[in-house]
Write an enzyme that holds these catalytic residues in place. Structure first.
Site, PDB file in Angstrom:
ATOM      1  N   ARG A 288     -20.601 -82.808  18.528  1.00 26.66           N
ATOM      2  CA  ARG A 288     -19.779 -81.604  18.731  1.00 26.66           C
ATOM      3  C   ARG A 288     -20.427 -80.382  18.107  1.00 26.66           C
ATOM      4  NH1 ARG A 288     -15.405 -85.557  17.537  1.00 26.66           N
ATOM      5  NH2 ARG A 288     -16.417 -85.519  15.534  1.00 26.66           N
TER       6      ARG A 288
ATOM      7  N   ASP B 107     -31.083 -87.148  18.978  1.00 23.17           N
ATOM      8  CA  ASP B 107     -29.828 -87.889  18.794  1.00 23.17           C
ATOM      9  C   ASP B 107     -29.996 -89.209  19.517  1.00 23.17           C
ATOM     10  OD1 ASP B 107     -27.150 -88.957  19.044  1.00 23.17           O
ATOM     11  OD2 ASP B 107     -26.415 -86.962  18.522  1.00 23.17           O
TER      12      ASP B 107
ATOM     13  N   HIS C 125     -19.544 -75.797   0.258  1.00 20.94           N
ATOM     14  CA  HIS C 125     -18.859 -76.544   1.330  1.00 20.94           C
ATOM     15  C   HIS C 125     -17.818 -75.656   2.028  1.00 20.94           C
ATOM     16  CE1 HIS C 125     -17.750 -80.892   2.647  1.00 20.94           C
ATOM     17  NE2 HIS C 125     -17.538 -80.036   3.635  1.00 20.94           N
TER      18      HIS C 125
ATOM     19  N   ALA D  65     -15.994 -75.414   7.013  1.00 29.08           N
ATOM     20  CA  ALA D  65     -14.724 -75.482   7.758  1.00 29.08           C
ATOM     21  C   ALA D  65     -13.729 -74.451   7.260  1.00 29.08           C
ATOM     22  CB  ALA D  65     -14.129 -76.870   7.605  1.00 29.08           C
TER      23      ALA D  65
ATOM     24  N   GLU E 276     -19.885 -83.898  -4.547  1.00 30.92           N
ATOM     25  CA  GLU E 276     -19.223 -82.598  -4.793  1.00 30.92           C
ATOM     26  C   GLU E 276     -17.993 -82.767  -5.673  1.00 30.92           C
ATOM     27  OE1 GLU E 276     -18.453 -81.135  -0.885  1.00 30.92           O
ATOM     28  OE2 GLU E 276     -20.572 -81.050  -0.381  1.00 30.92           O
TER      29      GLU E 276
ATOM     30  N   ALA F 296     -23.954 -80.435   7.134  1.00 27.06           N
ATOM     31  CA  ALA F 296     -23.297 -81.696   7.550  1.00 27.06           C
ATOM     32  C   ALA F 296     -22.764 -82.440   6.323  1.00 27.06           C
ATOM     33  CB  ALA F 296     -24.269 -82.551   8.343  1.00 27.06           C
ATOM     34  N   ARG F 297     -23.604 -83.216   5.673  1.00 21.89           N
ATOM     35  CA  ARG F 297     -23.213 -83.919   4.460  1.00 21.89           C
ATOM     36  C   ARG F 297     -24.387 -83.886   3.484  1.00 21.89           C
ATOM     37  NH1 ARG F 297     -18.876 -82.976   5.447  1.00 21.89           N
ATOM     38  NH2 ARG F 297     -17.045 -84.306   5.694  1.00 21.89           N
TER      39      ARG F 297
ATOM     40  N   ASP G  84     -24.892 -76.067   2.576  1.00 25.09           N
ATOM     41  CA  ASP G  84     -23.443 -75.887   2.395  1.00 25.09           C
ATOM     42  C   ASP G  84     -22.836 -77.113   1.722  1.00 25.09           C
ATOM     43  OD1 ASP G  84     -20.859 -74.629   2.826  1.00 25.09           O
ATOM     44  OD2 ASP G  84     -20.513 -76.132   4.389  1.00 25.09           O
TER      45      ASP G  84
HETATM   46  P1  NAD Z   1     -20.119 -85.814  15.940  1.00 24.64           P
HETATM   47  O1  NAD Z   1     -19.732 -87.205  15.707  1.00 24.64           O
HETATM   48  O2  NAD Z   1     -19.520 -85.055  17.059  1.00 24.64           O
HETATM   49  O3  NAD Z   1     -21.712 -85.740  16.105  1.00 24.64           O
HETATM   50  C1  NAD Z   1     -22.577 -86.457  15.303  1.00 24.64           C
HETATM   51  C2  NAD Z   1     -23.787 -86.834  16.155  1.00 24.64           C
HETATM   52  O4  NAD Z   1     -24.752 -87.458  15.298  1.00 24.64           O
HETATM   53  C3  NAD Z   1     -23.456 -87.826  17.253  1.00 24.64           C
HETATM   54  O5  NAD Z   1     -23.826 -87.323  18.523  1.00 24.64           O
HETATM   55  C4  NAD Z   1     -24.265 -89.057  16.886  1.00 24.64           C
HETATM   56  O6  NAD Z   1     -24.765 -89.710  18.030  1.00 24.64           O
HETATM   57  C5  NAD Z   1     -25.382 -88.471  16.067  1.00 24.64           C
HETATM   58  N1  NAD Z   1     -26.008 -89.439  15.182  1.00 24.64           N
HETATM   59  C6  NAD Z   1     -25.402 -90.381  14.421  1.00 24.64           C
HETATM   60  N2  NAD Z   1     -26.335 -91.100  13.763  1.00 24.64           N
HETATM   61  C7  NAD Z   1     -27.529 -90.598  14.109  1.00 24.64           C
HETATM   62  C8  NAD Z   1     -28.858 -90.927  13.749  1.00 24.64           C
HETATM   63  N3  NAD Z   1     -29.143 -91.917  12.881  1.00 24.64           N
HETATM   64  N4  NAD Z   1     -29.858 -90.213  14.291  1.00 24.64           N
HETATM   65  C9  NAD Z   1     -29.588 -89.217  15.181  1.00 24.64           C
HETATM   66  N5  NAD Z   1     -28.346 -88.859  15.560  1.00 24.64           N
HETATM   67  C10 NAD Z   1     -27.332 -89.544  15.024  1.00 24.64           C
HETATM   68  O7  NAD Z   1     -19.878 -85.074  14.538  1.00 24.64           O
HETATM   69  P2  NAD Z   1     -19.612 -83.519  14.311  1.00 24.64           P
HETATM   70  O8  NAD Z   1     -18.172 -83.222  14.410  1.00 24.64           O
HETATM   71  O9  NAD Z   1     -20.589 -82.746  15.113  1.00 24.64           O
HETATM   72  O10 NAD Z   1     -19.984 -83.419  12.744  1.00 24.64           O
HETATM   73  C11 NAD Z   1     -21.329 -83.423  12.327  1.00 24.64           C
HETATM   74  C12 NAD Z   1     -21.426 -83.415  10.807  1.00 24.64           C
HETATM   75  O11 NAD Z   1     -20.862 -82.216  10.281  1.00 24.64           O
HETATM   76  C13 NAD Z   1     -20.662 -84.541  10.108  1.00 24.64           C
HETATM   77  O12 NAD Z   1     -21.437 -84.994   9.021  1.00 24.64           O
HETATM   78  C14 NAD Z   1     -19.417 -83.858   9.570  1.00 24.64           C
HETATM   79  O13 NAD Z   1     -18.856 -84.536   8.478  1.00 24.64           O
HETATM   80  C15 NAD Z   1     -19.995 -82.528   9.186  1.00 24.64           C
HETATM   81  N6  NAD Z   1     -19.038 -81.422   9.051  1.00 24.64           N
HETATM   82  C16 NAD Z   1     -19.249 -80.556   8.015  1.00 24.64           C
HETATM   83  C17 NAD Z   1     -18.415 -79.469   7.881  1.00 24.64           C
HETATM   84  C18 NAD Z   1     -18.595 -78.521   6.732  1.00 24.64           C
HETATM   85  O14 NAD Z   1     -17.613 -77.991   6.245  1.00 24.64           O
HETATM   86  N7  NAD Z   1     -19.793 -78.299   6.280  1.00 24.64           N
HETATM   87  C19 NAD Z   1     -17.385 -79.250   8.793  1.00 24.64           C
HETATM   88  C20 NAD Z   1     -17.218 -80.142   9.846  1.00 24.64           C
HETATM   89  C21 NAD Z   1     -18.068 -81.230   9.970  1.00 24.64           C
HETATM   90  C1  MLT Z   2     -15.105 -81.794   7.428  1.00 27.42           C
HETATM   91  O1  MLT Z   2     -15.654 -82.893   7.438  1.00 27.42           O
HETATM   92  O2  MLT Z   2     -14.159 -81.530   8.175  1.00 27.42           O
HETATM   93  C2  MLT Z   2     -15.627 -80.762   6.536  1.00 27.42           C
HETATM   94  O3  MLT Z   2     -16.554 -81.224   5.654  1.00 27.42           O
HETATM   95  C3  MLT Z   2     -14.646 -79.799   5.994  1.00 27.42           C
HETATM   96  C4  MLT Z   2     -13.679 -80.247   4.955  1.00 27.42           C
HETATM   97  O4  MLT Z   2     -13.609 -81.377   4.563  1.00 27.42           O
HETATM   98  O5  MLT Z   2     -12.945 -79.419   4.490  1.00 27.42           O
END
Ligand code: NAD
Ligand code: MLT
Length: 527
Positions: free
Chosen positions: A148, A168, A277, A280, A259, A229-230, A254
Site C-alpha cells: 500500500r 517486492d 515515528h 501516521a 521505541e 517502515a519499522r 522516522d
Molecule cells: P503492506 O502489507 O501493504 O506492504 C508491504 C509489502 O512488503 C508487501 O507488498 C509485501 O509483499 C512486501 N514484502 C514483505 N516481505 C518482503 C520481503 N522480504 N522482501 C520484499 N518485499 C516484502 O504494508 P504497508 O501498509 O504498505 O506498510 C508498510 C510498512 O510501513 C510496515 O512496516 C508498516 O508497519 C509501516 N508503517 C509505518 C508508519 C509510520 O508511522 N512510520 C505508518 C504506517 C505503516
Molecule cells: C502504523 O503501523 O500504523 C504506524 O507505525 C503508526 C502508528 O503506530 O501510530
C-alpha cells in the site's frame, strides 16, 4: 462490556465505543495499574507504544479483541492472542497516505537539508552556501516493499520525474507494469541502481536487518536511505558506518528499534534527518484509524464481521451474509462426526456442494474444526484459534467444493479420518433461516433437525427395534423429540437410527440398549 482505550485515538472513535460499551481511557495508566486492570476488559485499543506480549495477553483473561489503531501489528504477539481465541484487528489503510506523504517529506528534507538549514537560521546564521542540496528530478528511487505505502510513494515520486524501480517478492510483474515501475528480480539490482532507497516492508524475520553492512556495500556510491517502515529493518550501526565512510550521502529515519529511542550516535550527524515515528501522525489518519478500529472492536464484541481481523479468515461482508447461517451447521457436523467416531482424529475432509461452493468457504471449514475440538481442549475453541489448535494437534483440513448438488440446494459433508477408519456425516440448511438438519450419518440418509442431544444407533433391520429404543429410553426418563431411520445402504440388513432427546443420554442408558439383541453400535453426542 468493558473497553480500554490505552493510547490516544481520535475522539470520534472513543465516542463510537462509548455509545455501546463502558469505556476507560488508559492513557496515563501506570504499568502496574494496567496489569492489575487488564483482566477486567473485553477489548483494548492500542497504537504502537503498547506491547501486547504473551504475558500481558495471558493476564487479559476476559479479552475478546485487540484493536490496533494503525497498520503494523508487530507490537501484538499474534500467536499468543490466537491461541487464546482473541481477535486482533487493525486499520491498515487508514494511515497509508500519511505515511507515504511523510516518506516524501523526509526525502525532500534530506535532499534539501531543510531541518539543518532551519536550525541554523533560527540560531542566527545566514548560511546559504552550506546547505546546497540535490534534486529528486531525474534520480532513481528504489522502493523496497511495494504494498500500500510503497505504491503510494512510487506514484508521488513519479510526479517529481523520478525513475522508480521496486523490489517486492510478492508482487506480480503485471502490477509493476501497470504503475509504470520497473520490478527488480533481485534486491541487489535495486540497491546497485537507486539514488534513494526507501523501505516499505513489514517487520518480519526476513526483513529484520535488511539494510546491513552488506546491503550498504551493494548500494550505489552517494545513495541516500529513507526508513518510514519499522526501525528494525536497518542496522543503525552499519548505517552510521556507511555515512561515516562517505559511501552514503545521507539518511532519514522516522522509526527506530525499541521505541521510544532517543540516544544513538546517529542523532549527532549533520547528514541525517529524524522524526519520532510521525508517519501516521496526521489529523486525518488518526481520525480514520480511530473510527475504523472502534468499528472493528464493536463488530468483534457484538458478533459481527471483523473485516480487518489479522488472525481469522477474513470474509467479505456480502459473502458473510450467505455463509453465516451455515456456521452453526458446520460446527454441529464437526462435533457429531467427532462423537460418532473413535475419538482420535488425523484428518478432516469437508465437502461443500451446491450454492455454498461458489463462496470462499474457509470460515465454514474452521467452524467444522471448532465443532471437532470443542469440549476437548483446555482453552475454549473458537473461530480464531481453531486452525492453530488443529495444526498443533496434527489435524489436517482438506476442503473440496462442487457447485452441483442433486438433492439439496446446499450440502455440507464432513469426513473424519482416524487411521483406516472414517466417519461421515452430512447436513443442510432448511427454511428461510437455514435451520441445521442432519441428512446422513454412518452411510444412511435421514431428514432430522439438529438438537442439543443426538443419539445414533446401528442395528439389525428387523421389526420392533424402534419400539425397543423408545421403551428403554422411557424407562430411563429420556424423552425422544424426533427420530429418523435410514436403511437403504446397510450391509447385512443393518439400519441406522438417529434420534434427538430433550436431555443428555447417560452412558448406562446407552449401554442398556446396546445390550439388547440386534443393536451393534450406539453413540450419544451433546452438541
Ligand atoms: P503492506 O502489507 O501493504 O506492504 C508491504 C509489502 O512488503 C508487501 O507488498 C509485501 O509483499 C512486501 N514484502 C514483505 N516481505 C518482503 C520481503 N522480504 N522482501 C520484499 N518485499 C516484502 O504494508 P504497508 O501498509 O504498505 O506498510 C508498510 C510498512 O510501513 C510496515 O512496516 C508498516 O508497519 C509501516 N508503517 C509505518 C508508519 C509510520 O508511522 N512510520 C505508518 C504506517 C505503516
Ligand atoms: C502504523 O503501523 O500504523 C504506524 O507505525 C503508526 C502508528 O503506530 O501510530
Amino acid at each position: 462490556m468493558k473497553v480500554l482505550v490505552k493510547e490516544k485515538i481520535a475522539d470520534t472513535g472513543v465516542d463510537l465505543l462509548r455509545s455501546r460499551f463502558d469505556v476507560d481511557l488508559g492513557l496515563d495508566m501506570s504499568d502496574e495499574e494496567f496489569r492489575a486492570k487488564l483482566p477486567e476488559y473485553d477489548a483494548i485499543l492500542i497504537r504502537s507504544a503498547t506491547k501486547m506480549t504473551p504475558e500481558l495477553i495471558d493476564l487479559a483473561t476476559n479479552m475478546k479483541v485487540i484493536g490496533r489503531a494503525g497498520t503494523g501489528v508487530d507490537n501484538v504477539d499474534i500467536p499468543a492472542a490466537t491461541r487464546r481465541g482473541i481477535i486482533v484487528a487493525n486499520a491498515p489503510e487508514s494511515n497509508s497516505v500519511a505515511a507515504a506523504e511523510h516518506t516524501l517529506a523526509l526525502a525532500l528534507a534530506l535532499f534539501r537539508n531543510v531541518p539543518q538549514a532551519h536550525s541554523s537560521l533560527v540560531a542566527g546564521r545566514w548560511d546559504r552556501s552550506k546547505f546546497k542540496g540535490a534534486e529528486l528530478y531525474g534520480k532513481t528511487l528504489g522502493v523496497i516493499g511495494f504494498g500500500r505505502i510503497g505504491q503510494l510513494v512510487a506514484k508521488r515520486a513519479q510526479s517529481f520525474d523520478m525513475e522508480v524501480i521496486a523490489y517486492d517478492k510478492f508482487v506480480s510483474a503485471e502490477r509493476f507494469r501497470e504503475l509504470g515501475v520497473e520490478g527488480c528480480e533481485e534486491l541487489t539490482d535495486l540497491l546497485g541502481r537507486a539514488d534513494l532507497v526507501t523501505l516499505h516492508t513489514p517487520k518480519t524475520p526476513e526483513t529484520i536487518g535488511l539494510i546491513d553492512a552488506e546491503a550498504i556495500a551493494a548500494m550505489k556510491d552517494g545513495a541516500r536511505v529513507v526508513n518510514c517502515a519499522r526501525g528494525e529493518l536497518v542496522v543503525l550501526d552499519d548505517l552510521v558506518a556507511g555515512l561515516e565512510s562517505g559511501k552514503l550521502a545521507g539518511a532519514a529515519l522516522d522509526v527506530f528499534p525499541g521505541e521510544p529511542f532517543t540516544d544513538h550516535p546517529i542523532f549527532q550527524r549533520g547528514d541525517v534527518v529524524v522524526t519520532p515515528h510521525l508517519g501516521a501522525s496526521t489529523a486525518e489518519a488518526q481520525d480514520r484509524a480511530g473510527v475504523v478500529t472502534a468499528e472493528q472492536v464493536t463488530e468483534a464484541l457484538t458478533g459481527g464481521v471483523v473485516t480487518n481481523a489479522v488472525n481469522i479468515a477474513a470474509v467479505r461482508p456480502e459473502q458473510m451474509e450467505a455463509l453465516a447461517p451455515f456456521v452453526p451447521l458446520c460446527e454441529k457436523l464437526g462435533r457429531l462426526a467427532q462423537g460418532l467416531g473413535q475419538g482420535s482424529v488425523d484428518r478432516v475432509a469437508v465437502e461443500f456442494r451446491g450454492k455454498l461452493a461458489a463462496y470462499d468457504t474457509r470460515l465454514l471449514g474452521i467452524a467444522v474444526l471448532v465443532g471437532i475440538l470443542s469440549g476437548n481442549t483446555e482453552t475454549p475453541v473458537n473461530l480464531v484459534n481453531a486452525p492453530q489448535m488443529a495444526e498443533e494437534r496434527g489435524i489436517e483440513l482438506i476442503e473440496t467444493k462442487d457447485t452441483g448438488s442433486e438433492d439439496f440446494t446446499e450440502l455440507v459433508t464432513v469426513r473424519l479420518g482416524s487411521g483406516d477408519e472414517e466417519v461421515e456425516v452430512a447436513g443442510t440448511g432448511v427454511g428461510p433461516k437455514n435451520e441445521p438438519y442432519l441428512v446422513s450419518a454412518w452411510g444412511e440418509s435421514f431428514y432430522l433437525p439438529f438438537a442439543e442431544h443426538i443419539t445414533v444407533f446401528r442395528y439389525a433391520d428387523q421389526p420392533g427395534m424402534i419400539g425397543r429404543v423408545g421403551t428403554a429410553f422411557g424407562e430411563e426418563g429420556v424423552n425422544i423429540v424426533s427420530a429418523a431411520v435410514g436403511a437403504e445402504h446397510g450391509g447385512g440388513g443393518d439400519a441406522v437410527m438417529a434420534l434427538t432427546t430433550d436431555a443428555a443420554v447417560r452412558p448406562d442408558a446407552l449401554q442398556t440398549i446396546l445390550g439388547l439383541d440386534g443393536f451393534s453400535l450406539g453413540r450419544s453426542v451433546d452438541l
